[in-house]
Scaffold this active site. Structure first.
Site, PDB file in Angstrom:
ATOM      1  N   ASP A   1     -12.548  -2.731  11.046  1.00 58.15           N
ATOM      2  CA  ASP A   1     -11.710  -1.618  11.533  1.00 58.15           C
ATOM      3  C   ASP A   1     -12.578  -0.383  11.815  1.00 58.15           C
ATOM      4  O   ASP A   1     -12.061   0.631  12.278  1.00 58.15           O
ATOM      5  CB  ASP A   1     -10.624  -1.254  10.517  1.00 58.15           C
ATOM      6  CG  ASP A   1     -11.202  -0.780   9.184  1.00 58.15           C
ATOM      7  OD1 ASP A   1     -12.191  -1.394   8.718  1.00 58.15           O
ATOM      8  OD2 ASP A   1     -10.684   0.194   8.612  1.00 58.15           O
TER       9      ASP A   1
ATOM     10  N   ASP B   1       0.863  -1.188   0.000  1.00 56.73           N
ATOM     11  CA  ASP B   1       0.000   0.000   0.000  1.00 56.73           C
ATOM     12  C   ASP B   1       0.891   1.226   0.000  1.00 56.73           C
ATOM     13  O   ASP B   1       2.120   1.109  -0.095  1.00 56.73           O
ATOM     14  CB  ASP B   1      -0.971  -0.021   1.195  1.00 56.73           C
ATOM     15  CG  ASP B   1      -2.309   0.626   0.838  1.00 56.73           C
ATOM     16  OD1 ASP B   1      -2.292   1.801   0.465  1.00 56.73           O
ATOM     17  OD2 ASP B   1      -3.345  -0.052   0.914  1.00 56.73           O
TER      18      ASP B   1
ATOM     19  N   ASP C   1      -8.598  -0.994  -6.142  1.00 58.08           N
ATOM     20  CA  ASP C   1      -9.565  -0.098  -5.483  1.00 58.08           C
ATOM     21  C   ASP C   1      -9.068   1.338  -5.457  1.00 58.08           C
ATOM     22  O   ASP C   1      -7.869   1.608  -5.521  1.00 58.08           O
ATOM     23  CB  ASP C   1      -9.825  -0.579  -4.046  1.00 58.08           C
ATOM     24  CG  ASP C   1      -8.553  -0.618  -3.213  1.00 58.08           C
ATOM     25  OD1 ASP C   1      -7.517  -1.054  -3.752  1.00 58.08           O
ATOM     26  OD2 ASP C   1      -8.588  -0.205  -2.045  1.00 58.08           O
ATOM     27  N   GLU C   2     -10.013   2.236  -5.340  1.00 54.16           N
ATOM     28  CA  GLU C   2      -9.780   3.650  -5.007  1.00 54.16           C
ATOM     29  C   GLU C   2      -8.663   4.292  -5.825  1.00 54.16           C
ATOM     30  O   GLU C   2      -7.760   4.908  -5.276  1.00 54.16           O
ATOM     31  CB  GLU C   2      -9.477   3.772  -3.514  1.00 54.16           C
ATOM     32  CG  GLU C   2     -10.628   3.302  -2.661  1.00 54.16           C
ATOM     33  CD  GLU C   2     -10.337   3.360  -1.173  1.00 54.16           C
ATOM     34  OE1 GLU C   2     -11.214   3.827  -0.443  1.00 54.16           O
ATOM     35  OE2 GLU C   2      -9.249   2.924  -0.747  1.00 54.16           O
TER      36      GLU C   2
ATOM     37  N   TRP D   1     -16.603  -4.893  -1.801  1.00 52.47           N
ATOM     38  CA  TRP D   1     -16.401  -4.167  -0.530  1.00 52.47           C
ATOM     39  C   TRP D   1     -17.296  -2.956  -0.398  1.00 52.47           C
ATOM     40  O   TRP D   1     -17.661  -2.577   0.705  1.00 52.47           O
ATOM     41  CB  TRP D   1     -14.928  -3.786  -0.361  1.00 52.47           C
ATOM     42  CG  TRP D   1     -14.457  -2.615  -1.177  1.00 52.47           C
ATOM     43  CD1 TRP D   1     -14.030  -2.655  -2.469  1.00 52.47           C
ATOM     44  CD2 TRP D   1     -14.345  -1.251  -0.768  1.00 52.47           C
ATOM     45  NE1 TRP D   1     -13.670  -1.398  -2.895  1.00 52.47           N
ATOM     46  CE2 TRP D   1     -13.844  -0.510  -1.868  1.00 52.47           C
ATOM     47  CE3 TRP D   1     -14.614  -0.572   0.425  1.00 52.47           C
ATOM     48  CZ2 TRP D   1     -13.617   0.861  -1.809  1.00 52.47           C
ATOM     49  CZ3 TRP D   1     -14.393   0.808   0.478  1.00 52.47           C
ATOM     50  CH2 TRP D   1     -13.895   1.497  -0.635  1.00 52.47           C
TER      51      TRP D   1
ATOM     52  N   GLU E   1      -4.736   1.104   9.176  1.00 47.82           N
ATOM     53  CA  GLU E   1      -4.279   2.492   9.224  1.00 47.82           C
ATOM     54  C   GLU E   1      -4.088   2.947  10.677  1.00 47.82           C
ATOM     55  O   GLU E   1      -3.092   3.563  11.024  1.00 47.82           O
ATOM     56  CB  GLU E   1      -5.308   3.437   8.579  1.00 47.82           C
ATOM     57  CG  GLU E   1      -5.347   3.396   7.071  1.00 47.82           C
ATOM     58  CD  GLU E   1      -6.438   2.486   6.561  1.00 47.82           C
ATOM     59  OE1 GLU E   1      -6.705   1.454   7.218  1.00 47.82           O
ATOM     60  OE2 GLU E   1      -7.028   2.795   5.512  1.00 47.82           O
TER      61      GLU E   1
ATOM     62  N   HIS F   1      -3.008   3.124  -4.575  1.00 50.87           N
ATOM     63  CA  HIS F   1      -2.389   2.642  -3.325  1.00 50.87           C
ATOM     64  C   HIS F   1      -0.943   2.199  -3.554  1.00 50.87           C
ATOM     65  O   HIS F   1      -0.482   1.248  -2.916  1.00 50.87           O
ATOM     66  CB  HIS F   1      -3.206   1.470  -2.750  1.00 50.87           C
ATOM     67  CG  HIS F   1      -4.524   1.892  -2.175  1.00 50.87           C
ATOM     68  ND1 HIS F   1      -4.680   2.305  -0.873  1.00 50.87           N
ATOM     69  CD2 HIS F   1      -5.754   1.983  -2.735  1.00 50.87           C
ATOM     70  CE1 HIS F   1      -5.953   2.625  -0.650  1.00 50.87           C
ATOM     71  NE2 HIS F   1      -6.619   2.446  -1.771  1.00 50.87           N
TER      72      HIS F   1
END
Ligand code: ACM
Length: 634
Positions: free
Chosen positions: A447, A204, A353-354, A420, A493, A278
């Protein structure tokens, strides 16, 4: 017909036994398919013989693990024997497969003669033993010998098998590094609850955690950063000249050791290399792989993306690999060559992702790629990248899996989707006949907050225990044939330590374990709460941390008029009395019990709450400042 009548009868018995909240008898998680408790108990003698019906390697390994485990908590002698009909624990592989048990199911019988577990395959015996372990008193979880205990176990007949084949837990070792030993401990804890897939989020923006021998800078540069403590996202960037004193990575040797450790416990490891977003750690090592030239460093947890809400995000810094650069695919070929050699599992996860596409939009190289490949927007650029990565992964003899964003711009043929962003992506992918793992953030992101944000370590979002418990890995109307299973995700995180990670994972990890193992017909929230409490005690003996937030009040705030607010309280768990105070003293049972919505009396600046049950404190001491509650009411 007879068979279906028997199954119906069995389900009715199960529902009668389980469908009514508090259950006398064994407190198992996950709840088995069917269980008939007997009247008596069996006491473990101080010489424990373990009989194996077959010398298959998996069974030998299991019996050795069992023998060690019994010795280390009871101090008793153990022996592994063959053809001893009166052995204390008999582990038997079925000569003729019992189709109703499948690959992972088992029968467990405890009576005056001892303990017998039978299954079609070694995995079933392994799960039978996890259930057997939970039948013993909680002291059995101790890491050292417990003296002067009578190790009693109730007579019982259990038939059990899982609902879905993929029962996953994801551990993010990239944001914070967890050592090889900590990952082994994590595996030990997950198998107690019959999880069988460990998804390692290996890369990441904050770290690259796997040695790639052909690309040494990935770990020399990418695995280390400056250490930061405090609140994630508000950290100061690594300063010029500041040492990279935090991090770590797994060598090839470490990975082989982890794969073998997991394999001996029927856990398959799914490796994730998260690209094209990421990717700051990789870009810090090889800056030529990004579309936006510049100087890059591994993130320390500083803010380089803005998340205004509604799933939107904006990049301040380009953390993406450049799909228009051929060098990117050469480097990824090297990465996936080594990943494929190290992990025997059929799937490799490529993240996906993202990806913030604003920097791609501005890139001349991307514009040229779009023209050349006739790509109409940035989704199609991403899809072009994902499909090329899919080809690389397939060329290594593996199948590709990615987060649900890989569906944007067109899903690569044969790709599996991990859903997700809620359940939507997974449902769509299954309808398109792609394999799916359901890990919706709305149920399985362990989380996120599990109790009131003013009483919990800072994170975002909310997934209470009861919400996790209501997770159904097979959404109604979906062909279950395309649902591989379900998974809980533990992003790190904000998790600096194992203690914090465990606090977030348990008991929500138990709730999700039951969602992926137990049939819907035996699930029951009241019964789960009762069993969870028994597993709190077991965890105390094991030295594993967990959260008791299920006892804490659920706080709702409503604006009445002007700056006046009204506070309503409720609880996930029955039988809770919430005592409150508006003065500066901690409420005890002599303080009033919450009954109807509260307004702050003039002059009060805090509402203090504590949950009690049967006169005993069960919840945290919580202070809710008026100023914070007013903000919430807006
Ligand atoms: C994710 O949570 N970004 C997969």
């Amino acid at each position: 017909m007879l068979r279906s009548c028997l199954i119906t009868l069995q389900l009715i018995v199960s529902v009668l036994v389980f469908g009514q909240g508090t259950v006398p008898g064994p407190k198992l998680i996950p709840q088995p398919v069917s269980m008939q408790p007997g009247a008596g108990t069996y006491t473990l003698p101080n010489a424990v013989s373990i009989d194996l019906s077959d010398q298959v390697p998996g069974l030998i390994t299991i019996s050795e693990q069992l023998s060690e485990r019994i010795k280390s908590t009871t101090g008793f002698n153990t022996s592994i024997v063959r053809n001893m009909p009166n052995a204390v624990i008999r582990l038997q592989l079925n000569k003729q497969a019992d189709a109703s048990l499948g690959k992972e199911g088992y029968l467990l019988e405890v009576n005056d003669r001892g303990i017998r577990i039978s299954a079609n395959e070694a995995a079933g015996i392994f799960y039978g033993l996890q259930t057997m372990w939970q039948l013993f008193p909680p002291e059995i979880e101790s890491k050292t010998v417990v003296k002067n205990m009578s190790w009693k176990i109730p007579h019982v007949n259990i038939k059990d098998h899982p609902r879905v084949a993929w029962r996953g837990l994801m551990l993010d070792v990239a944001r914070h590094f967890f050592t090889k030993q900590q990952v082994k401990d994590f595996i030990d804890n997950m198998v107690k609850y019959k999880y069988n897939r460990l998804h390692l989020h290996l890369t990441d923006d904050q770290g690259w955690r796997i040695e790639i021998k052909s690309l040494p800078k990935l770990t020399e540069v990418g695995a280390f950063r400056a250490e930061r403590t405090g609140r994630w996202g508000e950290f100061k960037k690594q300063q010029p000249g500041e040492k990279s004193n935090y991090g770590g990575f797994y060598t090839h040797e470490d990975i082989r050791e982890l794969v073998a450790y997991a394999n001996a416990r029927f856990v398959t490891i799914l490796p994730e290399i998260d690209i094209p977003g990421h990717s700051l750690a990789m870009i810090a090592a090889y800056p030529e792989l990004v579309c936006t030239p510049g100087k890059y460093q591994v993130s320390v947890g500083d803010r380089f993306m803005i998340w205004p809400g509604n799933g939107k995000f904006y990049g301040i810094l380009d953390n993406n690999l450049c799909p228009a650069n051929e060098k990117v695919y050469e480097v990824l070929d090297k990465v996936f060559t080594e990943v494929a050699q190290l992990f025997p599992y059929e799937y490799i996860h490529m993240g996906g992702d993202e990806t913030y596409k604003g920097f791609w939009e501005k890139s001349a190289a991307i514009k040229a790629l779009m023209k050349k490949e006739n790509l109409k927007d940035q989704h199609e650029v991403q899809s072009y990248f994902v499909k090329r990565v899919g080809k690389i992964i397939e060329s290594k003899g593996k199948k590709m899996m990615g987060w649900d964003e890989i569906m944007e711009g067109g899903l690569a043929s044969g790709a599996a989707v991990m859903s997700w962003q809620g359940e939507k992506g997974g449902i769509e992918a299954a309808k398109m006949k792609h394999p799916v793992v359901m890990s919706p953030n709305t149920f399985t992101y362990v989380d996120l907050y599990q109790g009131d944000p003013l009483a919990e370590p800072p994170t975002y979002g909310m997934v209470r225990l009861s919400k996790s418990y209501s997770f159904n890995p097979i959404p109604p109307g979906v062909d279950s044939g395309y649902i591989l299973g379900g998974q809980a995700n533990l992003w790190s995180e904000r998790l600096h330590t194992v203690r914090h990670a465990e606090y977030m994972l348990w008991p929500r990890g138990w709730a999700i374990a039951e969602a992926v193992w137990s049939p819907l017909a035996v699930k029951d929230w009241k019964s789960f709460v009762d069993r969870t409490e028994a597993h709190f005690t077991r965890s105390d003996f094991a030295g594993t941390n967990y959260s008791r937030s299920m006892y804490d009040p659920i706080v709702n705030v409503k604006k009445v008029k002007d700056s006046t607010i009204e506070v309503s309280l409720s609880s996930e768990v029955e039988g809770i009395n919430i005592h409150y105070s508006f003065d500066e003293f901690e409420p005890d049972t002599f303080y009033p019990v919450y009954k109807t919505p509260l307004q702050f009396p003039a002059g009060a600046s805090n509402l203090k709450l504590v949950s009690y049950r049967d006169g005993k404190q069960v919840g945290k001491r919580i202070t809710l400042p008026l100023a914070d509650l007013r903000k919430r009411a807006r």
